[in-house]
Write a protein that holds these residues in place. Structure first.
Motif, PDB file in Angstrom:
ATOM      1  N   ALA A 244      23.246  44.116  26.123  1.00 17.19           N
ATOM      2  CA  ALA A 244      24.614  44.006  26.617  1.00 17.19           C
ATOM      3  C   ALA A 244      25.502  45.154  26.180  1.00 17.19           C
ATOM      4  CB  ALA A 244      25.220  42.677  26.148  1.00 17.19           C
ATOM      5  N   ASP A 245      25.248  45.753  25.017  1.00 23.13           N
ATOM      6  CA  ASP A 245      26.098  46.864  24.598  1.00 23.13           C
ATOM      7  C   ASP A 245      25.987  48.028  25.569  1.00 23.13           C
ATOM      8  OD1 ASP A 245      23.441  47.295  23.750  1.00 23.13           O
ATOM      9  OD2 ASP A 245      24.087  48.673  22.188  1.00 23.13           O
ATOM     10  N   HIS A 246      24.781  48.288  26.065  1.00 23.08           N
ATOM     11  CA  HIS A 246      24.595  49.367  27.036  1.00 23.08           C
ATOM     12  C   HIS A 246      25.119  48.956  28.409  1.00 23.08           C
ATOM     13  CE1 HIS A 246      23.069  53.054  28.605  1.00 23.08           C
ATOM     14  NE2 HIS A 246      22.128  52.497  29.347  1.00 23.08           N
ATOM     15  N   MET A 247      24.961  47.689  28.755  1.00 19.44           N
ATOM     16  CA  MET A 247      25.445  47.201  30.039  1.00 19.44           C
ATOM     17  C   MET A 247      26.971  47.299  30.148  1.00 19.44           C
ATOM     18  SD  MET A 247      22.753  46.373  31.720  1.00 19.44           S
ATOM     19  CE  MET A 247      23.502  45.487  33.063  1.00 19.44           C
ATOM     20  N   LEU A 248      27.682  47.220  29.003  1.00 16.94           N
ATOM     21  CA  LEU A 248      29.138  47.212  29.019  1.00 16.94           C
ATOM     22  C   LEU A 248      29.766  48.470  28.435  1.00 16.94           C
ATOM     23  CD1 LEU A 248      29.646  43.489  27.972  1.00 16.94           C
ATOM     24  CD2 LEU A 248      29.873  44.469  30.257  1.00 16.94           C
ATOM     25  N   ALA A 249      28.955  49.471  28.144  1.00 15.93           N
ATOM     26  CA  ALA A 249      29.470  50.715  27.576  1.00 15.93           C
ATOM     27  C   ALA A 249      29.990  51.631  28.677  1.00 15.93           C
ATOM     28  CB  ALA A 249      28.375  51.424  26.776  1.00 15.93           C
ATOM     29  N   GLU A 250      30.944  52.483  28.321  1.00 13.69           N
ATOM     30  CA  GLU A 250      31.538  53.412  29.288  1.00 13.69           C
ATOM     31  C   GLU A 250      30.478  54.318  29.909  1.00 13.69           C
ATOM     32  OE1 GLU A 250      34.433  53.650  30.533  1.00 13.69           O
ATOM     33  OE2 GLU A 250      35.723  52.441  29.255  1.00 13.69           O
ATOM     34  N   ASP A 251      29.513  54.762  29.084  1.00 14.29           N
ATOM     35  CA  ASP A 251      28.479  55.648  29.589  1.00 14.29           C
ATOM     36  C   ASP A 251      27.237  54.876  30.020  1.00 14.29           C
ATOM     37  OD1 ASP A 251      27.767  54.830  27.073  1.00 14.29           O
ATOM     38  OD2 ASP A 251      27.112  56.804  26.359  1.00 14.29           O
ATOM     39  N   GLY A 252      27.360  53.567  30.189  1.00 16.69           N
ATOM     40  CA  GLY A 252      26.243  52.747  30.631  1.00 16.69           C
ATOM     41  C   GLY A 252      26.506  52.162  32.004  1.00 16.69           C
ATOM     42  N   PHE A 253      26.517  50.824  32.091  1.00 18.98           N
ATOM     43  CA  PHE A 253      26.667  50.154  33.379  1.00 18.98           C
ATOM     44  C   PHE A 253      27.923  49.288  33.409  1.00 18.98           C
ATOM     45  CE2 PHE A 253      22.168  50.984  32.797  1.00 18.98           C
ATOM     46  CZ  PHE A 253      21.805  51.526  34.016  1.00 18.98           C
ATOM     47  N   LYS A 254      28.966  49.732  32.716  1.00 16.03           N
ATOM     48  CA  LYS A 254      30.177  48.925  32.583  1.00 16.03           C
ATOM     49  C   LYS A 254      30.771  48.541  33.945  1.00 16.03           C
ATOM     50  CE  LYS A 254      34.917  49.220  30.787  1.00 16.03           C
ATOM     51  NZ  LYS A 254      35.871  50.048  30.012  1.00 16.03           N
ATOM     52  N   ASP A 255      30.955  49.501  34.838  1.00 19.43           N
ATOM     53  CA  ASP A 255      31.583  49.221  36.129  1.00 19.43           C
ATOM     54  C   ASP A 255      30.759  48.242  36.958  1.00 19.43           C
ATOM     55  OD1 ASP A 255      33.637  50.903  35.445  1.00 19.43           O
ATOM     56  OD2 ASP A 255      32.868  52.613  36.578  1.00 19.43           O
ATOM     57  N   ASP A 256      29.447  48.486  37.025  1.00 24.22           N
ATOM     58  CA  ASP A 256      28.577  47.586  37.786  1.00 24.22           C
ATOM     59  C   ASP A 256      28.593  46.177  37.200  1.00 24.22           C
ATOM     60  OD1 ASP A 256      27.890  49.648  39.442  1.00 24.22           O
ATOM     61  OD2 ASP A 256      25.980  50.063  38.460  1.00 24.22           O
ATOM     62  N   SER A 257      28.514  46.078  35.877  1.00 24.67           N
ATOM     63  CA  SER A 257      28.478  44.774  35.220  1.00 24.67           C
ATOM     64  C   SER A 257      29.760  43.991  35.473  1.00 24.67           C
ATOM     65  CB  SER A 257      28.249  44.945  33.709  1.00 24.67           C
ATOM     66  OG  SER A 257      27.016  45.582  33.444  1.00 24.67           O
ATOM     67  N   LEU A 258      30.898  44.661  35.360  1.00 26.26           N
ATOM     68  CA  LEU A 258      32.174  43.980  35.593  1.00 26.26           C
ATOM     69  C   LEU A 258      32.317  43.548  37.046  1.00 26.26           C
ATOM     70  CD1 LEU A 258      34.677  46.070  33.439  1.00 26.26           C
ATOM     71  CD2 LEU A 258      33.591  43.895  32.910  1.00 26.26           C
ATOM     72  N   ARG A 259      31.843  44.376  37.969  1.00 24.61           N
ATOM     73  CA  ARG A 259      31.911  44.017  39.381  1.00 24.61           C
ATOM     74  C   ARG A 259      31.079  42.764  39.664  1.00 24.61           C
ATOM     75  NH1 ARG A 259      35.284  45.466  43.289  1.00 24.61           N
ATOM     76  NH2 ARG A 259      35.228  47.534  42.352  1.00 24.61           N
ATOM     77  N   ILE A 260      29.873  42.718  39.120  1.00 23.35           N
ATOM     78  CA  ILE A 260      29.015  41.549  39.322  1.00 23.35           C
ATOM     79  C   ILE A 260      29.647  40.309  38.723  1.00 23.35           C
ATOM     80  CG2 ILE A 260      26.796  40.527  38.676  1.00 23.35           C
ATOM     81  CD1 ILE A 260      25.626  43.404  38.860  1.00 23.35           C
TER      82      ILE A 260
END
Length: 489
Positions: A244-260
């Protein structure tokens, strides 16, 4: 059709290593879901499962390493007044006979690890609060959320009810394998949403809507299925973010995760959210606390995160050629009987250079880097998992969540740093060394130090984790002693 990170793989012939001579992201809009179709309820039930004979004979345990949960000093912070009792056995969790059989027969588990004992009551007890959970690599986190999903799903309802999102294709496939083993006797169906190779690709518009009860996939594919109205979310009960830290990090998948998550909230407001990782930095912790509701939390102090079962060493090298010499003369020659090994590099160029040098000198290695077709990635990973390849060169693509219990040795050819600040990447370092010593097994990590910058980087890593990597001189005797201290010789 690929997510943020894909990989290029090159592999030498599938034999054990020998000495010479040897032959040889566009955004998507806020699209409202259509009114959900009434899901189908299937008749019938799973075959009756007998628990007779599933009790564990303490004298004949298969995985004794699962009996070492107390090594992790996990802290629990609960929200509200819901009482939780740590589970000493899987029976304490009131699991179905089918799930118990999956745990004992398929997974060969004997009792919950510490993270499982503490987190599973929080996941399975109404009112099903959100959970942020951190624990050591290899401590059984995957089992926690997979068991949570399987426990909450109604197998008679043919609609997605649980969704797990992972940062990489490899991790999604690995989690799906665990899910299928644990849910073998339940009648629960599952689907894996990962980038497809060109041979098997079918336009999403031509696919039938997903009817599987549990879906595991990467964020890019998940959001495309949701946008195309092929993945309904109206009946979701549980949403998992793995790593989850990578999924929600700025340089990870933050935008995609929040959209989902935002789209799921519109159609399923009572969906339980689980966030699991071995690392959560303070920035991500603060951000997570804003996007989840009333939640429980499990965490480990950073100084206790470096795995005690894995011995950490540092070897000072004059230059890059000395690094290659050490790998050939120590890691290969002394390590023929040590099991599988991973060599982590920082860039694709380093991976290509090292792979070329070693193969030209007659050594058999595989490497994963860059960007190629998904089928080639799968082929490389399967070769390594099956033991056809003993040494794998990798960028940080495989630093997170790659679970291969035969890996005993990790070599940091390059130390992990953050490109924007050139500071050590402490989370990546921890994930890298976590590839060895899975579930408390013995392991060793050799950090190759070249120049003042590397020396400063390893010093900061040691200070951060309040540990010390033992210096090893570049000779056979010192390496043999180090491997012996690590329990590998």
């Amino acid at each position: 059709m690929a997510d943020a990170e894909t990989a290029t793989a090159t592999a030498a012939p599938p034999t054990t290593e020998t000495k010479p001579p040897a032959a040889e992201p566009k955004r998507w809009g806020d699209i409202e879901d259509d009114a959900p179709e009434e899901p189908t309820r299937v008749s019938g039930s799973t075959s009756e499962v007998s628990l007779d004979g599933l009790k564990i004979d303490e004298s004949k345990k298969i995985n004794k390493f699962l009996d070492e949960p107390e090594d992790s000093n996990i802290k629990a912070v609960t929200s509200g007044d819901t009482p939780y009792t740590s589970a000493s056995t899987f029976e304490d969790l009131n699991l179905s006979p089918e799930l118990l059989k999956g745990l004992y027969v398929e997974m060969k588990f004997q009792k919950p690890s510490k993270i499982q004992a503490i987190s599973l009551p929080m996941i399975l007890t109404p009112p099903y609060k959100d959970l942020i959970a951190q624990a050591h690599n290899g401590s059984g986190k995957t089992t926690c959320f997979v068991l949570g999903m399987l426990s909450r799903v109604d197998p008679k309802l043919t609609a997605p009810q649980a969704l797990c999102i992972c940062p990489t294709r490899e991790l999604a496939i690995q989690n799906m394998e665990v899910l299928r083993k644990m849910g073998k006797y339940t009648g629960i169906t599952s689907e894996c949403a990962v980038p497809m190779d060109s041979r098997d690709y079918m336009p999403i518009s031509k696919r039938a809507p997903i009817s599987a009860q549990i879906v595991i996939g990467t964020p890019g594919t998940i959001k495309k299925w949701m946008s195309a109205k092929k993945l309904g979310t109206s009946y979701l009960k549980i949403l998992v973010f793995d790593e989850a830290d990578h999924m929600l990090a700025e340089d990870g998948f933050k935008d995609d995760s929040l959209r989902i998550k935002k789209d799921i909230e519109r159609s399923s407001s009572h969906c339980q959210v689980l966030l699991f990782s071995a690392t959560f930095n303070e920035t991500v912790k603060n951000f997570v606390s804003k996007i989840v509701k009333s939640y429980n939390q499990l965490f480990v102090k950073k100084e206790e995160l470096s795995l005690e079962a894995v011995k950490q060493y540092k070897v000072y090298c004059h230059d890059e050629l000395a690094k290659i010499q050490i790998i050939k003369e120590r890691i290969f020659d002394l390590g023929e009987n040590l099991g599988q090994r991973i060599i982590f590099v920082r860039t694709r160029n380093s991976a290509s250079m090292l792979h070329k040098q070693l193969t030209e000198d007659g050594y058999t290695v595989s490497s994963i880097q860059g960007a190629i077709t998904p089928e080639d990635r799968d082929k490389l990973i399967n070769e390594f998992r099956s033991g056809l390849s003993q040494v794998l060169i990798s960028t940080d693509l495989l630093a997170r969540g790659f679970d291969q219990q035969q890996i005993n040795l990790v070599i940091n050819y390059d130390l992990p740093i953050k490109y924007e600040t050139h500071e050590p990447d402490y989370e990546v370092y921890l994930h890298r060394i976590g590839r060895a010593g899975r579930f408390g097994r013995k392991g060793a990590v050799f950090n190759l130090i070249c120049g003042d910058r590397d020396a400063e980087t390893i010093r900061k890593i040691e200070l951060y984790f309040q540990t010390e990597a033992i210096e090893v001189k570049n000779n056979d005797e010192e390496f043999e002693n180090a491997l012996r201290q690590a329990g590998l010789l």
